[in-house]
Design an enzyme around this catalytic site. Structure first.
Site, mmCIF file in Angstrom:
data_model
loop_
_atom_site.group_PDB
_atom_site.id
_atom_site.type_symbol
_atom_site.label_atom_id
_atom_site.label_comp_id
_atom_site.label_asym_id
_atom_site.label_seq_id
_atom_site.Cartn_x
_atom_site.Cartn_y
_atom_site.Cartn_z
ATOM 1 N N CYS A 36 -15.763 83.037 -30.103
ATOM 2 C CA CYS A 36 -14.899 83.059 -29.111
ATOM 3 C C CYS A 36 -15.420 82.272 -28.184
ATOM 4 C CB CYS A 36 -14.866 84.710 -28.414
ATOM 5 S SG CYS A 36 -16.566 85.152 -27.724
ATOM 6 N N ASP A 51 -8.972 87.023 -23.844
ATOM 7 C CA ASP A 51 -10.433 87.170 -23.142
ATOM 8 C C ASP A 51 -10.218 88.044 -22.137
ATOM 9 O OD1 ASP A 51 -12.901 86.720 -22.433
ATOM 10 O OD2 ASP A 51 -12.995 84.495 -22.480
ATOM 11 N N ASN A 72 -19.268 83.947 -26.613
ATOM 12 C CA ASN A 72 -20.110 84.787 -27.358
ATOM 13 C C ASN A 72 -20.502 85.917 -26.574
ATOM 14 O OD1 ASN A 72 -22.760 84.547 -29.633
ATOM 15 N ND2 ASN A 72 -20.925 85.335 -30.109
ATOM 16 N N CYS A 109 -18.248 88.407 -25.211
ATOM 17 C CA CYS A 109 -17.119 89.606 -25.068
ATOM 18 C C CYS A 109 -16.794 89.735 -26.468
ATOM 19 C CB CYS A 109 -16.157 89.175 -24.014
ATOM 20 S SG CYS A 109 -16.600 89.190 -22.445
ATOM 21 N N ARG A 110 -15.473 89.086 -26.903
ATOM 22 C CA ARG A 110 -15.202 89.285 -28.300
ATOM 23 C C ARG A 110 -15.622 89.027 -29.484
ATOM 24 N NH1 ARG A 110 -10.233 85.034 -26.687
ATOM 25 N NH2 ARG A 110 -12.178 84.035 -25.853
ATOM 26 N N SER A 111 -16.194 87.877 -29.511
ATOM 27 C CA SER A 111 -16.916 87.903 -30.848
ATOM 28 C C SER A 111 -18.153 88.735 -31.359
ATOM 29 C CB SER A 111 -17.342 86.222 -31.147
ATOM 30 O OG SER A 111 -18.156 85.701 -30.166
#
Length: 161
Positions: free
Chosen positions: A9, A127, A12, A14-16
């Protein structure tokens, strides 16, 4: 031979790292964690060394996840280390493709949203960083859905996965 997965993401945090944590729990719960290497990275270097965003850690903890990896930046060498590189949105995909050294690297890049089972109309994982708790919960809903799809595909691996 281990299946080596990298989730990408923007920063690095939040999402990943959430995808990394969700996928690690899936393979752990199925007793196949020794068959996988799972990591995450970000396009930018702004958060290198930091834990995931507090809000994502809280949302994850409510669902039984421990998001505790430290942020790192994606490197071209990651193409050598990983078999599959999952990006969260089209912007991440473009950034990763720019770092690819050729077609072999590009073939490793996948859009995580392509593995949705329940959210097929959704084309990316937005995001949540500038959003509220609802945005983090929604991102985690999407990540869980897609990671389950990735796991199913890898366990029933087709040559064209």
């Amino acid at each position: 031979m281990k299946k080596r997965l990298l989730f990408i993401c923007l920063g690095n945090i939040c999402r990943s790292p959430a995808a990394e944590g969700v996928m690690k729990k899936i393979v752990w719960d199925k007793w196949v964690d020794d068959e996988y290497e799972i990591d995450s990275a970000g396009i930018g270097s702004w958060h290198v060394g930091e834990l995931p965003d507090r809000r994502m850690r809280q949302c994850g903890a409510k669902r039984g996840y421990d998001f505790n990896s430290r942020a790192r930046q994606f490197k071209t060498e990651d193409f050598d280390r990983f078999d599959y590189i999952f990006v969260m949105d089209s912007e991440n995909e473009e950034d990763v493709r720019r770092k690819a050294r050729g077609e072999h690297d590009c073939q490793k890049i996948r859009r995580l949203s392509d593995y949705f089972r329940s959210h097929k109309g959704q084309r990316s994982i937005p995001d949540p960083y500038y959003g509220n708790e609802r945005d983090f919960e929604f991102a985690l809903d999407l990540i869980e859905d897609a990671c389950k799809g990735v796991f199913e595909e890898l366990q029933n691996k087709h040559d064209d996965f």
